[in-house]
Design an enzyme around this catalytic site. Structure first.
Site, short mmCIF file in Angstrom:
data_model
loop_
_atom_site.label_atom_id
_atom_site.label_comp_id
_atom_site.label_asym_id
_atom_site.label_seq_id
_atom_site.Cartn_x
_atom_site.Cartn_y
_atom_site.Cartn_z
CB SER A 73 6.64 -2.35 1.85
OG SER A 73 6.06 -3.48 2.66
CG ASP A 82 1.62 -4.22 -1.84
OD1 ASP A 82 0.96 -4.23 -2.52
OD2 ASP A 82 2.09 -6.03 -1.53
CG HIS A 136 4.26 -7.05 1.59
ND1 HIS A 136 3.45 -5.78 0.86
CD2 HIS A 136 4.96 -6.81 2.17
CE1 HIS A 136 4.49 -4.80 1.20
NE2 HIS A 136 4.91 -5.23 2.14
#
Length: 402
Positions: free
Chosen positions: A246, A269, A324
């Site tokens: 992330s 991600d 996620h």
């Protein structure tokens, strides 16, 4: 810590040939110092214990702040749900390796901290890597801490409670919590400043490992039982990668741009928003984007595609049925309904998802670090060749957006 709500839930054990140890390192004690959890191949040991997954209540408080829920209530809930879980590694176990270990620096996501990706980090260590999972001090972690020196009045006040055992006598622990965006504040300047600091912290962690590897004596403020001198000449410093999830995925790109010692990057991600467009052409190393099916959107993918290159390998795969939060450990620690309600679990079995991600990562690391292992057996995963993988992305991106 805490009660158990863990019928058959738990962080999956690592699958590689090595037992895994872990220890914490902080040097120096200030907010400018380096703080990370180290995962490494270790000797099999009966004495060593596995550490708590969440190290102490301040981290539960930080998670509550990040999620904008009441601390007192959430501490009870978090402790009930997660308080009994352990990291799949032995605390302070003696280091042991058959050869020099390649190195990975890992960067956590927004609102996370150094312990929350133990399934990934322990797997890499079981396969022979030394992994430093950085805890960032840019106010993007739910919680973290450093030490400050006692003031004269604190030193004089003998009635103050003594600091807990590991703290040297003249230091006081200072906690830092997640900084929320202020009302009306523009987000990009904050995130861009943070991603630059995060990359610097990854590079600083690597610098500390290089010192440790060269035999320079280090002062670990945390005074653990681990013998850092055993890591002298243990690392293969020609084979270093950076990895993150992330916000940590964006940190990977920034760190590759800033430090050529990182030979390749794995972005799980990735959230691309914090990055300046102008850095993309300056990144010269191979990058592997491993995405979830549910998180990505066209604008984010189009920024990843700005890193496409005819001469440098840039790969992307998407894991079907993932969300996620399929990369941090939370996904293994909640039952189905709570997991799906809180978007911690996707449709896919979380162990299958993390196994695909880890195997694809290992294959990519072997290819671009020049490892002599058997990870190339998973090369097809790099191209998305599996029923649970999508080559590239499931998101439609207009060519004009790139």
């Amino acid at each position: 810590m805490g009660n158990t709500c863990s019928n058959n839930l738990g962080i999956p054990p690592a699958k590689g040939p090595n037992a895994v140890g872990c220890t914490d390192f902080m040097m120096d004690h200030t907010v400018q110092g380096s703080f990370f959890r180290l995962y490494y191949p270790c000797q099999e040991t009966e004495k060593a214990e596995k550490p708590d997954w969440v190290p102490c209540r301040e981290y539960f408080n930080g998670l509550a702040d990040f999620m904008k829920i009441n601390r007192t209530l959430s501490e009870k809930i978090f402790n009930y749900l997660f308080g009994s879980f352990k990291i799949p590694a032995y605390l302070d176990a003696p280091f042991k390796s058959n050869g020099k270990c390649p190195v990975v620096i890992f960067s956590h996501g927004l609102g996370a901290f150094r312990t929350l990706y133990s399934a990934i980090c322990a797997e890499l260590a079981s396969q022979g890597f030394i992994v430093a999972s950085v805890e960032h001090r840019d106010l993007s972690a739910s919680a973290t801490f450093y030490f400050r020196e006692k003031t004269e009045s604190e030193k004089a006040n003998k009635n103050l409670p003594k600091p807990s055992a590991p703290d040297p006598d003249n230091l006081v622990k200072e906690w830092m919590y997640y900084r929320t965006l202020q009302h009306g504040e523009s987000e990009f300047p904050l995130r861009n400043k943070q991603v630059k600091q995060r990359a610097d912290e990854c590079i600083l962690a690597l610098d500390k490992l290089i010192e440790i590897n060269s035999g320079i004596p280090v002062q670990n403020v945390l005074q653990t039982q681990f013998d850092w001198t055993t890591l002298e000449n243990s690392m293969d410093l020609c084979r270093i990668a950076v990895m993150g999830h992330s916000f940590g995925g964006a940190t990977v790109i920034e760190a590759l741009c800033k430090e050529v010692k990182f030979k390749c990057g794995i972005a799980l991600d990735a959230w691309m928003f914090p990055l300046d467009d102008e850095i993309f052409p300056r990144v010269k190393q191979p990058i592997f984007f491993i995405n979830s099916e549910k998180f990505q959107w066209a604008g984010n993918i189009s920024r990843m595609k700005k890193l496409d290159s005819a001469v440098i390998q840039r790969k992307m795969i998407t894991i079907r049925g993932t969300v996620h939060q399929s990369f941090p450990d939370f996904t293994f620690l909640t039952g189905n309904w709570i997991g799906k309600l809180m978007k911690l679990k996707g449709e896919i079995d979380p162990e299958i998802a993390i196994d695909l991600s880890n195997k694809a990562t290992l294959a990519f690391l072997q290819r671009h670090l020049g490892l002599e292992k058997n990870f190339n057996q998973w090369d097809p995963l790099i191209d998305g060749q599996d029923d649970n993988l999508i080559p590239g992305t499931n998101v439609t991106v207009l060519q004009s957006a790139i």
